[in-house]
Design an enzyme around this catalytic site. Sequence first.
Site, PDB file in Angstrom:
ATOM      1  N   ARG A 127       0.835  -1.208   0.000  1.00 26.13           N
ATOM      2  CA  ARG A 127       0.000   0.000   0.000  1.00 26.13           C
ATOM      3  C   ARG A 127       0.870   1.257   0.000  1.00 26.13           C
ATOM      4  O   ARG A 127       0.564   2.250   0.643  1.00 26.13           O
ATOM      5  CB  ARG A 127      -0.959   0.026   1.201  1.00 26.13           C
ATOM      6  CG  ARG A 127      -1.885  -1.168   1.296  1.00 26.13           C
ATOM      7  CD  ARG A 127      -2.866  -1.252   0.127  1.00 26.13           C
ATOM      8  NE  ARG A 127      -3.681  -2.444   0.283  1.00 26.13           N
ATOM      9  CZ  ARG A 127      -3.345  -3.635  -0.217  1.00 26.13           C
ATOM     10  NH1 ARG A 127      -2.218  -3.772  -0.895  1.00 26.13           N
ATOM     11  NH2 ARG A 127      -4.136  -4.675  -0.040  1.00 26.13           N
TER      12      ARG A 127
ATOM     13  N   GLU B 169      -4.742   4.128   6.151  1.00 22.38           N
ATOM     14  CA  GLU B 169      -4.515   4.137   4.710  1.00 22.38           C
ATOM     15  C   GLU B 169      -4.849   5.499   4.077  1.00 22.38           C
ATOM     16  O   GLU B 169      -4.110   5.954   3.216  1.00 22.38           O
ATOM     17  CB  GLU B 169      -5.341   3.040   4.019  1.00 22.38           C
ATOM     18  CG  GLU B 169      -4.785   1.636   4.204  1.00 22.38           C
ATOM     19  CD  GLU B 169      -5.386   0.657   3.207  1.00 22.38           C
ATOM     20  OE1 GLU B 169      -5.792   1.092   2.112  1.00 22.38           O
ATOM     21  OE2 GLU B 169      -5.454  -0.539   3.524  1.00 22.38           O
TER      22      GLU B 169
ATOM     23  N   SER C 176     -11.137   0.108   3.495  1.00 19.35           N
ATOM     24  CA  SER C 176     -10.291  -0.259   4.633  1.00 19.35           C
ATOM     25  C   SER C 176      -9.559   0.983   5.140  1.00 19.35           C
ATOM     26  O   SER C 176      -8.821   1.617   4.390  1.00 19.35           O
ATOM     27  CB  SER C 176      -9.277  -1.327   4.222  1.00 19.35           C
ATOM     28  OG  SER C 176      -9.938  -2.512   3.854  1.00 19.35           O
TER      29      SER C 176
END
Length: 347
Positions: free
Chosen positions: A174, A343, A247
């Site tokens: 990520r 995130e 998420s």
Amino acid sequence: MPFPDSDSDSLVLVPDQSLRAYNTFGFDARARWFCRVQSPGQFVAALRDPRVAGAPHLVLGGGSNVVFTRDFDGVVLLVALAGKRLVREDDDAWYVEAAAGENWHGFVAWTLANGFPGLENLALIPGTVGAAPIQNIGAYGLEMAERFHSLRAIELASGDVVELDAARCRFGYRDSYFKRDGRDRFAITAVTFRLPKAWTARADYADVARALEAGAGAATPQAIFDAVVAVRRAKLPDPAVLGNAGSFFKNPVVDAAAFDALRARAPQLVSYPQADGRVKLAAGWLIDRCGWKGRAMGAAAVHERQALVLVNRGGATGAEVLALARAIQSDVRARFGVELEPEPVVV
């Protein structure tokens, strides 16, 4: 289908624009200036406009990975570049290019419809094609980096067009160059993917395997696409109905010694061994064990079916969502000694 590579006369700067429709949390922040960018050259043209020269800028795609905590006192550049095409093929692969403003899920569906499989595990991930390399999106056993070939971008300060391969993008979990040294320096305009002709199914994840079994069919690219869509729809809330950014936390990765110590305390710990010997932990499991699934702090809440997803139940601010996130991080740290990293980008 080709997409525009030149300036357009249709550049419009809109003052005092609400961003509520442009972020999936539905936060009602406002931009001092707003521009819908429809050709690559408009990025530079907008930033050089005397009304916004020197002001902060924010390149915005689908708004599915951003938390607005206040109004943005600068110019928001909404990526609206469109188009997708097969660039070339060789004996081993198809090379498919899409403009940065294309909807990611729509692009994945288009590749399958045109006989170019390989991205099906990444179906229904919200956002745009241009955002995919920044986050190095991934799901159900596949990361975008495995299918990435190159991208084109504009360096905003100079207006230079650059092309970056995977090595220069420095992809991680990520993560990418665009979240670190390259942050705020570039606007991605197009991405090319290498899709191998020697296709193999990625259907090891239990949820996907169960969905495939329920379909009673072979694990074809379309079947995996359909299974991933069904699983995501069953587990994740639709941002159009309940504001969220998917998420909210990354799955933490720990070394083997830390994992052994954690597993001794929590034998049911959900984990995924990594190629480098480290172990990825399921952040949702950690959050659930701390009792946060379904809990709320005001209008900000943890989704009742997926502890990784924070939601706006209506009227929540970005600051309230961040306060909830910090409370979750504190509890996970206290109970497991593990740091959860958000995130989304906080603006």
